[in-house]
Scaffold this active site. Structure first.
Site, PDB file in Angstrom:
ATOM      1  N   ASP A 183     -21.544  22.841  13.146  1.00  0.00           N
ATOM      2  CA  ASP A 183     -20.836  24.060  12.735  1.00  0.00           C
ATOM      3  C   ASP A 183     -20.818  25.035  13.911  1.00  0.00           C
ATOM      4  O   ASP A 183     -21.689  24.993  14.772  1.00  0.00           O
ATOM      5  CB  ASP A 183     -21.570  24.751  11.572  1.00  0.00           C
TER       6      ASP A 183
ATOM      7  N   ARG B  49     -13.283  20.283  13.996  1.00  0.00           N
ATOM      8  CA  ARG B  49     -12.892  21.031  12.797  1.00  0.00           C
ATOM      9  C   ARG B  49     -12.336  22.372  13.285  1.00  0.00           C
ATOM     10  O   ARG B  49     -12.999  23.084  14.031  1.00  0.00           O
ATOM     11  CB  ARG B  49     -14.093  21.293  11.895  1.00  0.00           C
TER      12      ARG B  49
HETATM   13  C1  LIG Z   1     -14.769  23.014   5.633  1.00  0.00           C
HETATM   14  C2  LIG Z   1     -14.947  24.352   6.277  1.00  0.00           C
HETATM   15  C3  LIG Z   1     -15.915  24.515   7.238  1.00  0.00           C
HETATM   16  C4  LIG Z   1     -16.055  25.751   7.881  1.00  0.00           C
HETATM   17  N1  LIG Z   1     -16.936  25.860   8.927  1.00  0.00           N
HETATM   18  C5  LIG Z   1     -16.997  27.023   9.607  1.00  0.00           C
HETATM   19  C6  LIG Z   1     -17.773  27.131  10.791  1.00  0.00           C
HETATM   20  O1  LIG Z   1     -18.409  26.179  11.246  1.00  0.00           O
HETATM   21  N2  LIG Z   1     -17.791  28.335  11.421  1.00  0.00           N
HETATM   22  C7  LIG Z   1     -17.085  29.418  10.957  1.00  0.00           C
HETATM   23  O2  LIG Z   1     -17.127  30.478  11.600  1.00  0.00           O
HETATM   24  N3  LIG Z   1     -16.367  29.321   9.835  1.00  0.00           N
HETATM   25  C8  LIG Z   1     -16.293  28.165   9.154  1.00  0.00           C
HETATM   26  N4  LIG Z   1     -15.512  28.085   8.035  1.00  0.00           N
HETATM   27  C9  LIG Z   1     -14.988  29.325   7.402  1.00  0.00           C
HETATM   28  C10 LIG Z   1     -13.659  29.710   7.979  1.00  0.00           C
HETATM   29  O3  LIG Z   1     -13.826  30.149   9.304  1.00  0.00           O
HETATM   30  C11 LIG Z   1     -13.016  30.827   7.152  1.00  0.00           C
HETATM   31  O4  LIG Z   1     -13.851  31.926   7.143  1.00  0.00           O
HETATM   32  C12 LIG Z   1     -12.713  30.451   5.733  1.00  0.00           C
HETATM   33  O5  LIG Z   1     -12.245  29.156   5.622  1.00  0.00           O
HETATM   34  C13 LIG Z   1     -11.637  31.384   5.166  1.00  0.00           C
HETATM   35  O6  LIG Z   1     -10.468  31.275   5.920  1.00  0.00           O
HETATM   36  P1  LIG Z   1      -9.151  30.542   5.386  1.00  0.00           P
HETATM   37  O7  LIG Z   1      -8.552  29.808   6.534  1.00  0.00           O
HETATM   38  O8  LIG Z   1      -9.493  29.706   4.228  1.00  0.00           O
HETATM   39  O9  LIG Z   1      -8.155  31.706   5.063  1.00  0.00           O
HETATM   40  P2  LIG Z   1      -8.288  32.955   4.086  1.00  0.00           P
HETATM   41  O10 LIG Z   1      -7.080  33.753   4.370  1.00  0.00           O
HETATM   42  O11 LIG Z   1      -9.617  33.600   4.225  1.00  0.00           O
HETATM   43  O12 LIG Z   1      -8.215  32.329   2.646  1.00  0.00           O
HETATM   44  C14 LIG Z   1      -7.018  31.846   2.108  1.00  0.00           C
HETATM   45  C15 LIG Z   1      -7.147  31.871   0.595  1.00  0.00           C
HETATM   46  O13 LIG Z   1      -8.189  30.987   0.185  1.00  0.00           O
HETATM   47  C16 LIG Z   1      -8.930  31.557  -0.881  1.00  0.00           C
HETATM   48  N5  LIG Z   1     -10.306  31.785  -0.445  1.00  0.00           N
HETATM   49  C17 LIG Z   1     -10.773  31.761   0.829  1.00  0.00           C
HETATM   50  N6  LIG Z   1     -12.112  31.961   0.853  1.00  0.00           N
HETATM   51  C18 LIG Z   1     -12.474  32.126  -0.445  1.00  0.00           C
HETATM   52  C19 LIG Z   1     -13.721  32.347  -1.086  1.00  0.00           C
HETATM   53  N7  LIG Z   1     -14.867  32.440  -0.405  1.00  0.00           N
HETATM   54  N8  LIG Z   1     -13.719  32.450  -2.430  1.00  0.00           N
HETATM   55  C20 LIG Z   1     -12.599  32.347  -3.142  1.00  0.00           C
HETATM   56  N9  LIG Z   1     -11.388  32.128  -2.588  1.00  0.00           N
HETATM   57  C21 LIG Z   1     -11.327  32.014  -1.270  1.00  0.00           C
HETATM   58  C22 LIG Z   1      -8.244  32.847  -1.243  1.00  0.00           C
HETATM   59  O14 LIG Z   1      -7.300  32.532  -2.225  1.00  0.00           O
HETATM   60  C23 LIG Z   1      -7.568  33.229   0.035  1.00  0.00           C
HETATM   61  O15 LIG Z   1      -6.481  34.040  -0.167  1.00  0.00           O
HETATM   62  C24 LIG Z   1     -15.270  26.848   7.448  1.00  0.00           C
HETATM   63  C25 LIG Z   1     -14.303  26.675   6.479  1.00  0.00           C
HETATM   64  C26 LIG Z   1     -14.111  25.452   5.909  1.00  0.00           C
HETATM   65  C27 LIG Z   1     -13.021  25.290   4.913  1.00  0.00           C
END
Ligand SMILES: Cc1cc2nc3c(=O)[nH]c(=O)nc-3n(C[C@H](O)[C@H](O)[C@H](O)COP(=O)(O)OP(=O)(O)OC[C@H]3O[C@@H](n4cnc5c(N)ncnc54)[C@H](O)[C@@H]3O)c2cc1C
Length: 304
Positions: A125, A176
Site C-alpha cells: 500500500d 494499483r
Molecule cells: C482497493 C483500494 C485500495 C486503496 N489503497 C490505497 C493506498 O494504498 N493508498 C492510498 O492513499 N489510498 C488508497 N485507496 C483509497 C483511495 O486513494 C481513495 O481515497 C478512495 O478510493 C476514494 O476515492 P475514489 O477514487 O473511490 O473516488 P471518490 O470520489 O472518493 O468516491 C467516488 C464515490 O464512491 C463512493 N465512496 C467512496 N468512498 C466511500 C466510502 N468510504 N464510503 C462510502 N462511499 C464511498 C461515493 O459514492 C463516492 O461518491 C485505495 C482504494 C481502493 C479502492
C-alpha cells in the site's frame, strides 16, 4: 457534500471511538483472521477476488512490526486451507518503516518470500508522502533482487506520480492506481477533484502503454468509465488489469463489473487496530460523517 458535512469530516478524530467503530463496521471484516476468511469466502462466492490487509499502522515497537509480518504467515495458511482467491496488501509502516528502513525491508522480504512459497502475491500500500521515496526504493530493490510477486500503489493526487510511473516502467510493474487518501500540502498534491482525475487518467495511460499490470482502484463512476473505454479501445485481455474496490463501498457496482467479465478485487482489512483505517474511510464518506454527528449528539443526550 454539504458545508456542514465537510466540517464534520474534519472533526471526526474528536468523535468517540465506539461511535467510529459502529459506523465503520461495514469497511472492516472484523477483528480476527476468521472474520477475514468469512468475508473473502463470501466475495469469492460472488466471483470477486480479494486482497487481505492485516491492520496495524499504529505500531511503535520492533516486536509489533515482526508480529504483523508473522500474522501474514497465518493469512497465507488460511488462504491455502480455505482455497481462497486472495492475495495480501501490506503497509510499510506496519512492517516497521517508521522505526528503520532495514527492519522494514527484512520484514517485507519475509512476507514476500512466504507469499512466493504459496504462489501468492504481495501489494505494498502507499501511505502518506513522507513514505513515498522509501516505498519506491524498496519496491525497486526487491524487484531487482528477483522478487516478482510484488506490486506497488501510486496515488493520482500526487504531482510526482507521472514521473513515478515513468521511473518504474522498466520493471513492468504491477501497480494499483488510486486517488490517494492522506492529507497532503498543495505543493505535493493536487487538491482539485478534476486535476486529480486528469492525473489519474494520464497515469493510467502511461501505465497501460508501458505494459504494466494495472489495478484500477476507484469507486468514481467517471474514472471507471474512462478505464472501461481504455480497456475496450486497447482490447485488453482480462489478465493485464483488474478493478479494485474497498470492502463496504459500491458493492453493487462491483457486482456489475464482475457480471460484465472483468476481474474485480476487494480490499479486505481485518485486525484489532481498526481506528486509523476507519477514520480515513469515514472521512471520504461525508454523508456518513453527518450521520455520525447526529449519533454523537444523540449519544451525548443518552439516546445511543
Ligand atoms: C482497493 C483500494 C485500495 C486503496 N489503497 C490505497 C493506498 O494504498 N493508498 C492510498 O492513499 N489510498 C488508497 N485507496 C483509497 C483511495 O486513494 C481513495 O481515497 C478512495 O478510493 C476514494 O476515492 P475514489 O477514487 O473511490 O473516488 P471518490 O470520489 O472518493 O468516491 C467516488 C464515490 O464512491 C463512493 N465512496 C467512496 N468512498 C466511500 C466510502 N468510504 N464510503 C462510502 N462511499 C464511498 C461515493 O459514492 C463516492 O461518491 C485505495 C482504494 C481502493 C479502492
Amino acid at each position: 457534500m454539504t458545508l456542514l458535512d465537510g466540517v464534520i469530516a474534519r472533526l471526526l478524530p474528536a468523535v468517540p471511538r465506539p461511535v467510529v467503530q459502529l459506523f465503520s463496521a461495514r469497511y472492516i471484516a472484523g477483528a480476527t483472521l476468521d472474520d477475514a476468511v468469512r468475508a473473502v469466502e463470501a466475495l469469492n462466492g460472488e466471483g470477486k477476488l480479494a486482497t487481505i490487509d492485516v491492520l496495524g499502522e499504529e505500531i511503535t515497537h520492533e516486536d509489533e512490526a515482526r508480529a504483523i509480518a508473522k500474522a501474514y504467515r497465518d493469512v497465507f495458511e488460511a488462504i491455502r486451507l480455505g482455497g481462497l482467491d486472495a492475495n495480501v496488501s501490506v503497509k510499510l509502516t506496519a512492517l516497521g518503516l517508521d522505526l528503520s528502513y532495514d527492519l522494514c525491508r527484512e520484514n517485507l522480504i519475509d512476507v514476500v518470500r512466504l507469499a512466493a512459497s504459496h504462489g501468492n502475491f504481495v501489494r505494498i500500500d502507499m501511505e502518506d508522502s513522507s513514505t513515498t521515496d522509501d516505498t519506491m526504493r524498496l519496491y525497486r530493490e526487491l524487484r531487482e533482487a528477483g522478487h516478482d510477486n510484488l506490486g506497488i500503489v501510486l496515488q493520482a493526487y500526487l504531482r510526482r506520480t507521472l514521473d513515478d510511473v515513468r521511473s518504474l516502467i522498466d520493471l513492468k510493474p504491477n501497480v494499483r492506481l488510486c486517488k490517494g487518501i492522506y492529507v497532503e500540502p498543495p505543493s505535493l498534491a493536487f487538491t482539485d477533484v478534476e486535476a486529480v482525475r486528469a492525473n489519474y487518467v494520464r497515469s493510467l495511460d502511461a501505465l497501460l502503454d508501458g505494459g504494466a499490470y494495472v489495478g484500477v482502484a476507484t469507486h468514481d463512476e467517471w474514472l471507471i468509465g474512462e478505464a472501461l473505454r481504455r480497456i475496450e479501445a486497447r482490447r485488453l485481455e482480462r489478465g493485464v488489469y483488474e478493478f479494485q474496490m474497498l470492502l463496504g463501498v459500491r458493492e453493487s457496482r462491483a457486482t456489475e463489473l464482475v457480471a460484465a467479465g472483468h476481474r474485480l478485487r476487494v480490499y479486505v482489512p481485518y485486525g484489532e487496530q481498526w481506528y486509523g483505517y476507519s477514520l480515513r474511510r469515514l472521512q471520504e464518506n461525508p454523508a456518513m460523517a453527518g450521520t455520525i454527528a447526529r449519533a454523537t449528539v444523540g449519544r451525548a443526550f443518552g439516546r445511543l
